[in-house]
Design a protein around this motif. Sequence first.
Motif, PDB file in Angstrom:
ATOM      1  N   LYS A   7      -4.526  34.674  38.793  1.00 44.76           N
ATOM      2  CA  LYS A   7      -4.273  34.020  38.658  1.00 44.76           C
ATOM      3  C   LYS A   7      -5.653  32.946  38.566  1.00 44.76           C
ATOM      4  CE  LYS A   7      -0.770  30.554  39.301  1.00 44.76           C
ATOM      5  NZ  LYS A   7       1.264  30.563  39.977  1.00 44.76           N
ATOM      6  N   GLY A   8      -5.654  31.455  38.078  1.00 43.11           N
ATOM      7  CA  GLY A   8      -6.310  30.859  38.023  1.00 43.11           C
ATOM      8  C   GLY A   8      -7.749  30.486  37.626  1.00 43.11           C
ATOM      9  N   THR A   9      -7.763  31.608  36.565  1.00 51.02           N
ATOM     10  CA  THR A   9      -9.705  32.070  36.221  1.00 51.02           C
ATOM     11  C   THR A   9      -9.536  31.507  35.038  1.00 51.02           C
ATOM     12  OG1 THR A   9      -9.084  33.857  36.724  1.00 51.02           O
ATOM     13  CG2 THR A   9     -10.197  33.658  35.205  1.00 51.02           C
ATOM     14  N   LYS A  10     -10.134  30.775  35.358  1.00 48.81           N
ATOM     15  CA  LYS A  10     -10.910  29.911  33.844  1.00 48.81           C
ATOM     16  C   LYS A  10     -11.584  30.858  32.795  1.00 48.81           C
ATOM     17  CE  LYS A  10     -11.585  26.061  35.961  1.00 48.81           C
ATOM     18  NZ  LYS A  10     -13.185  24.369  36.854  1.00 48.81           N
ATOM     19  N   TYR A  34      -1.371  26.688  31.103  1.00 42.07           N
ATOM     20  CA  TYR A  34      -2.223  26.027  31.754  1.00 42.07           C
ATOM     21  C   TYR A  34      -3.784  25.240  31.818  1.00 42.07           C
ATOM     22  CZ  TYR A  34      -3.296  23.563  36.518  1.00 42.07           C
ATOM     23  OH  TYR A  34      -3.475  22.516  37.723  1.00 42.07           O
ATOM     24  N   CYS A  35      -3.635  23.824  31.789  1.00 39.65           N
ATOM     25  CA  CYS A  35      -5.742  23.770  31.304  1.00 39.65           C
ATOM     26  C   CYS A  35      -6.594  22.780  32.538  1.00 39.65           C
ATOM     27  CB  CYS A  35      -5.458  23.421  29.957  1.00 39.65           C
ATOM     28  SG  CYS A  35      -4.675  23.521  28.672  1.00 39.65           S
ATOM     29  N   GLU A  36      -8.133  22.814  31.783  1.00 38.17           N
ATOM     30  CA  GLU A  36      -8.443  22.552  32.921  1.00 38.17           C
ATOM     31  C   GLU A  36      -8.026  20.817  32.498  1.00 38.17           C
ATOM     32  OE1 GLU A  36     -12.179  23.474  34.178  1.00 38.17           O
ATOM     33  OE2 GLU A  36     -12.827  23.303  32.359  1.00 38.17           O
ATOM     34  N   SER A  47      -9.124  26.946  29.220  1.00 43.08           N
ATOM     35  CA  SER A  47      -8.306  27.209  29.814  1.00 43.08           C
ATOM     36  C   SER A  47      -7.567  28.257  30.908  1.00 43.08           C
ATOM     37  CB  SER A  47      -7.316  28.476  28.503  1.00 43.08           C
ATOM     38  OG  SER A  47      -7.852  27.840  26.771  1.00 43.08           O
ATOM     39  N   VAL A  48      -6.724  27.795  31.977  1.00 47.53           N
ATOM     40  CA  VAL A  48      -6.788  28.459  32.626  1.00 47.53           C
ATOM     41  C   VAL A  48      -5.424  29.634  32.773  1.00 47.53           C
ATOM     42  CG1 VAL A  48      -6.377  28.595  35.772  1.00 47.53           C
ATOM     43  CG2 VAL A  48      -7.443  26.291  34.117  1.00 47.53           C
ATOM     44  N   TRP A  83      -2.538  31.636  34.342  1.00 40.48           N
ATOM     45  CA  TRP A  83      -1.472  31.234  34.603  1.00 40.48           C
ATOM     46  C   TRP A  83       0.275  31.803  34.948  1.00 40.48           C
ATOM     47  CZ3 TRP A  83      -3.465  27.886  39.044  1.00 40.48           C
ATOM     48  CH2 TRP A  83      -1.376  26.837  39.402  1.00 40.48           C
ATOM     49  N   SER A 140      -2.498  18.698  33.100  1.00 40.93           N
ATOM     50  CA  SER A 140      -2.515  19.357  34.142  1.00 40.93           C
ATOM     51  C   SER A 140      -3.367  17.571  34.747  1.00 40.93           C
ATOM     52  CB  SER A 140      -4.276  19.878  34.034  1.00 40.93           C
ATOM     53  OG  SER A 140      -4.938  19.548  33.573  1.00 40.93           O
ATOM     54  N   LYS A 152       0.556  21.149  38.228  1.00 45.54           N
ATOM     55  CA  LYS A 152       0.299  21.840  37.993  1.00 45.54           C
ATOM     56  C   LYS A 152       1.701  22.558  36.666  1.00 45.54           C
ATOM     57  CE  LYS A 152      -2.208  24.231  41.441  1.00 45.54           C
ATOM     58  NZ  LYS A 152      -2.858  22.937  42.456  1.00 45.54           N
TER      59      LYS A 152
END
Length: 633
Positions: free
Chosen positions: A90-93, A115-117, A124-125, A127, A218, A222
């Motif tokens: 989780k949290g990986t771009k 989730y996106c930057e 993308s992230v 999540w 974002s 979050k």
Amino acid sequence: MNPIQPHTLFTDFDIDLFKAGKHFQLYEKLGAHLIEVNGIKGCYFAVWAPSAKSVSVVGDFNYWVEGQHPLYVRWDSSGIWEGFIPHVDKGTKYKFKIVSHNNTATEKADPFAFYCETPPNTASVVWDLQHSWNDTTWIEKRKKHNALNQPYSVYEVHLGSWKRNAEGKFLTYLELADQLVNYVKETGFTHVEFMPVMEYPYDPSWGYQLVGYFAPTSRFGKPQDFMVLVDKLHEAGIGVILDWVPSHFPSDAHGLGFFDGSHLYEHPDIRKGYHPDWKSLIFNYGRNEVRSFLISNAIFWLKNYHIDGLRVDAVASMLYLDYSRKDGEWEPNMYGGRENLETISFLKDFNEAVYAQFPDVQTIAEESTSFPMVSRPTYLGGLGFGMKWMMGWMHDTLQYFGKETVYRKYHQNDLTFSLTYAFTENFMLPLSHDEVVYGKHSILGRMPGDEWQRFANLRLLYGYMFTHPGAKLLFMGGEFGQSSEWDFQQSLDWHLLDYSYHKGIKQCISDLNSLYKNYPALYEKQFSADGFEWINYSDNENSVIAYIRKGNDAKDNLVIVCNMTQVVHENYRIGLPASKSLKEIFNSDKLEYNGSGVQNNFSIPVQPIAWHGKTYSAGIKLPPLAVSVFKVE
């Protein structure tokens, strides 16, 4: 060694539904999903790219190097590429590196990312959507709160400019969960409507040019922070509506446009696939997979974020093939007409899917034409929306109120015409963001006269709006008389509440919301001709109108009189159907609103004097530029 592994979350039935345009939970399959395979934790990735030559996942876990983690294309001609990458957390771009058949390589954000930057970054992230909801009480009672025979008063909000902090920066979702919730509760609105919260790259678009359809922006925090905001609104008894934009999308390089080297999401014919007004791309509503994408997106917000309604943007632009197009720039449908038959079919499918799964929510169409039966069930031939914006009322009413009072007697029809078609749809009366930008001035700024008259006119407008049949919508700032046009780059002018005239407007709106919620005659039959009766609409010489609003029980009936000039009438006679007395329960000229205080302070006797075609009548005092509401005792 390449750590990617073949894996799938799709069944054959999923693929069949996807291809048929009937898979409405695609977000559970496509995108990035944290799972465990053979005891190893990681992330399953899946993307629809049927014209791609190759697809790989690039991200901060592989230094964004193409080819390190290629996905496998499915054997079933679905065009889905998929695979499991161990140890991605989780949290990986990440993005999808897509090489088309003509060897053009692009990096695309995940269309299904949760989730996106934060823009201008575009990755993308990975999540999840884990959240412990606290709104069980609201959800259990939502059917009543959202019903068409209940009060429905909407506060329209742009999250980036409702209020900013001392440094001029955005409030976060969590800060809004405190400040906005308390404010909406204080002013008495039943619902809030958020202008698009889905991720968008360009602030001046106000969110109407979406890239991350499944990700709350974002900019403010979050995804779980947005869930907290929804939760807090529900705990306060306030419903949440989202603006939803299935009409068009931007051509940003990381977005949906030309996704796999082909016109995947957009219509390949420029006459149907490009919007000349907004310089954006239009979805291909005739492609089943695109229909699955869009309807899945609608269901996603209702299910995963507990949203209570979707206001669908720019429906008129979707319905007509010649919308904003000149002769020769559009092609008629198979019957020679201008209606977009694919869109009509899509909108019906969308509404049927939403109401099948969530019968206690509402869909609301922003539709500005006379297209028939927008808010009628699909089984009767309608589009299936719950409500439709009453754009004609908005235009005519604002045009009328913009005139000096001496000229209003020549334009009485602008005020009364809406009642000739008010019950052809389930109408919502909007005074929206579109009416306070691009040189149109604020709502207060449209009002004529000196300072006192401008504020009196504004209270009169709101009083007329809240007693007119239909649900209500008011854009933020209107509730306290914002003086300047809306500017998305800064906060509303909250300092105006230091001044009595603006305090008076806010108090008036709060009292109108209370009136609307507490008197059944204003909501029980708000979409039915049975709930309205004219007393007099033809006194254009005095610019006065009078009407009755009716509930299920005749004892709840209300009498409303609107005086559209600054002339006080000491004994204005109105016809009434019964011999009961009248008691004034609302007056927009009250001193606490900074009015002149002309009121009917005592019970008004009704006399057996025929008037306005009715057996009885009463003489009442009409305050200047004001609405008076009477309860039949």
